[in-house]
Design a protein around this motif. Structure first.
Motif, mmCIF file in Angstrom:
data_model
loop_
_atom_site.group_PDB
_atom_site.id
_atom_site.type_symbol
_atom_site.label_atom_id
_atom_site.label_comp_id
_atom_site.label_asym_id
_atom_site.label_seq_id
_atom_site.Cartn_x
_atom_site.Cartn_y
_atom_site.Cartn_z
ATOM 1 N N PHE A 66 5.484 -53.558 72.932
ATOM 2 C CA PHE A 66 5.805 -54.448 74.051
ATOM 3 C C PHE A 66 7.195 -54.143 74.606
ATOM 4 O O PHE A 66 7.378 -54.016 75.829
ATOM 5 N N ILE A 67 8.179 -54.002 73.730
ATOM 6 C CA ILE A 67 9.572 -53.801 74.157
ATOM 7 C C ILE A 67 9.793 -52.396 74.699
ATOM 8 O O ILE A 67 10.344 -52.210 75.798
ATOM 9 N N GLU A 68 9.367 -51.398 73.945
ATOM 10 C CA GLU A 68 9.673 -50.012 74.308
ATOM 11 C C GLU A 68 8.978 -49.572 75.585
ATOM 12 O O GLU A 68 9.493 -48.718 76.323
ATOM 13 N N ASN A 69 7.803 -50.152 75.871
ATOM 14 C CA ASN A 69 7.078 -49.791 77.087
ATOM 15 C C ASN A 69 7.357 -50.741 78.248
ATOM 16 O O ASN A 69 6.748 -50.620 79.310
ATOM 17 N N LYS A 70 8.289 -51.666 78.022
ATOM 18 C CA LYS A 70 8.715 -52.614 79.055
ATOM 19 C C LYS A 70 7.521 -53.304 79.706
ATOM 20 O O LYS A 70 7.391 -53.386 80.941
ATOM 21 N N LEU A 71 6.634 -53.820 78.844
ATOM 22 C CA LEU A 71 5.435 -54.490 79.331
ATOM 23 C C LEU A 71 5.779 -55.862 79.901
ATOM 24 O O LEU A 71 6.761 -56.485 79.504
ATOM 25 N N ASN A 72 4.952 -56.307 80.811
ATOM 26 C CA ASN A 72 5.063 -57.673 81.303
ATOM 27 C C ASN A 72 4.312 -58.649 80.418
ATOM 28 O O ASN A 72 4.671 -59.829 80.340
ATOM 29 N N TYR A 73 3.274 -58.132 79.728
ATOM 30 C CA TYR A 73 2.392 -59.002 78.953
ATOM 31 C C TYR A 73 1.687 -58.173 77.891
ATOM 32 O O TYR A 73 1.236 -57.054 78.159
ATOM 33 N N LEU A 74 1.607 -58.723 76.694
ATOM 34 C CA LEU A 74 0.821 -58.094 75.620
ATOM 35 C C LEU A 74 0.142 -59.190 74.818
ATOM 36 O O LEU A 74 0.807 -60.010 74.191
ATOM 37 N N ARG A 75 -1.173 -59.193 74.827
ATOM 38 C CA ARG A 75 -1.947 -60.176 74.070
ATOM 39 C C ARG A 75 -2.450 -59.539 72.785
ATOM 40 O O ARG A 75 -2.955 -58.405 72.799
ATOM 41 N N LEU A 76 -2.305 -60.234 71.679
ATOM 42 C CA LEU A 76 -2.735 -59.720 70.380
ATOM 43 C C LEU A 76 -4.143 -60.195 70.035
ATOM 44 O O LEU A 76 -4.551 -60.152 68.881
ATOM 45 N N ARG A 77 -4.865 -60.607 71.031
ATOM 46 C CA ARG A 77 -6.233 -61.109 70.848
ATOM 47 C C ARG A 77 -7.129 -60.542 71.946
ATOM 48 O O ARG A 77 -6.989 -60.910 73.118
ATOM 49 N N PRO A 78 -8.052 -59.655 71.619
ATOM 50 C CA PRO A 78 -8.894 -59.024 72.645
ATOM 51 C C PRO A 78 -10.092 -59.885 73.020
ATOM 52 O O PRO A 78 -11.237 -59.596 72.664
ATOM 53 N N ALA A 79 -9.841 -60.961 73.731
ATOM 54 C CA ALA A 79 -10.918 -61.870 74.118
ATOM 55 C C ALA A 79 -10.777 -62.232 75.589
ATOM 56 O O ALA A 79 -10.071 -63.186 75.911
ATOM 57 N N PRO A 80 -11.441 -61.504 76.500
ATOM 58 C CA PRO A 80 -12.265 -60.330 76.221
ATOM 59 C C PRO A 80 -11.415 -59.072 75.980
ATOM 60 O O PRO A 80 -10.203 -59.106 76.152
ATOM 61 N N LYS A 81 -12.095 -57.992 75.595
ATOM 62 C CA LYS A 81 -11.387 -56.761 75.286
ATOM 63 C C LYS A 81 -10.768 -56.161 76.547
ATOM 64 O O LYS A 81 -11.246 -56.390 77.658
#
Length: 269
Positions: free
Chosen positions: A108-123
């Protein structure tokens, strides 16, 4: 790799309110039993009630005008620039692997993401690697909050006062289409017991918590009239998520409506 002091840039927020304060003790007990070395400062969002456990800080938002306005008032009190959301009725039931968690935080930090969900619902609907996938701007539930990292400024831009949590998932998803770098894991990270639905205890969840030795100081009613009804509804939820993954993002809305119609036919006569 993320340096230890960078964890100070992220706040873990337990989404709650005064009306769900009866769940706090159980949430905190299960949380620290399974994640005692959580690297973030932990806050619980409430209206006027303060959490008495010193391991948790309270964000008081005042009178409950609406869900999104209360959430904004709480978040604006934070100095941290990143957010990680949890729910007060998501009771951890297995030990958290902090090494694996840190790897995901690094991504999340290194790729400068805006959002990262740790639950693939939906994938995720755009392949990235074996661990992560990207959520296209047409992906449903793109802004689902549970178990998700956010850049705070992006979240506040997408959040709109006057909305309920359900309206945020629908309308906020549409607003999020203006932003890139929305990702999800390919495998669910946390093992939880989902405790409450529509304000009532899920029968089997309450039983599991009690069997695990937790004392429940709550007078909430049970959600299901019998265990058979619960099993059917749980099965429908599992089928819905598996079904969604077979469809492209643009068609997933039809699948959700299909399962919603089945549920209403079976249980809302």
């Amino acid at each position: 790799m993320v340096q230890e002091n960078s964890f100070k840039d992220t706040a873990l927020i337990v989404l709650s309110c005064d009306g769900y304060s009866d769940l706090w003790i159980t949430f905190i007990d299960t949380f620290f039993d399974n994640w005692a070395n959580c690297p973030f400062s932990i806050y619980i969002l409430s209206n006027t009630k303060k959490c008495e456990d010193k391991r948790i800080k309270t964000l008081l938002s005042g009178d409950d005008v609406d869900w999104s306005s209360s959430l904004r008032k709480g978040i604006e009190q934070l100095e941290e620039k990143n957010l990680f959301f949890f729910l007060e009725d998501a009771f951890l039931c297995e030990k958290v692997d902090n090494i694996e968690f840190t790897k995901k935080y690094n991504f999340f930090i290194e790729n400068k993401l805006n959002y990262l969900r740790l639950r693939p619902a939906p994938k995720p609907d755009i392949k990235y690697n074996k661990d992560f996938g990207e959520l296209s701007n047409k992906s449903m539930y793109r802004v689902s909050l549970y178990s998700s990292f956010w850049k705070k400024d992006v979240f506040l831009e997408i959040l709109k006062d006057g909305e309920s949590a359900w309206e945020f998932e629908i309308n906020g998803t549409k607003r999020s289409s203006l932003y890139d770098k929305f990702f999800s894991t390919n495998i669910e990270f946390f093992n939880i017991i989902h405790g409450v639905e529509r304000g009532k205890w899920i029968n089997n969840s309450l039983k599991k918590l009690k069997n695990n030795g937790y004392i429940i100081n709550s007078e909430r009613k049970l959600l299901y009239k019998n265990s058979f009804e619960e099993k059917i509804k749980v099965m429908l939820v599992l089928l819905k998520h598996k079904f969604l993954d077979l469809f492209p993002s643009s068609k997933r809305e039809y699948a959700i409506k299909f399962f919603g119609n089945i549920k209403r036919f079976l249980f809302e006569k």
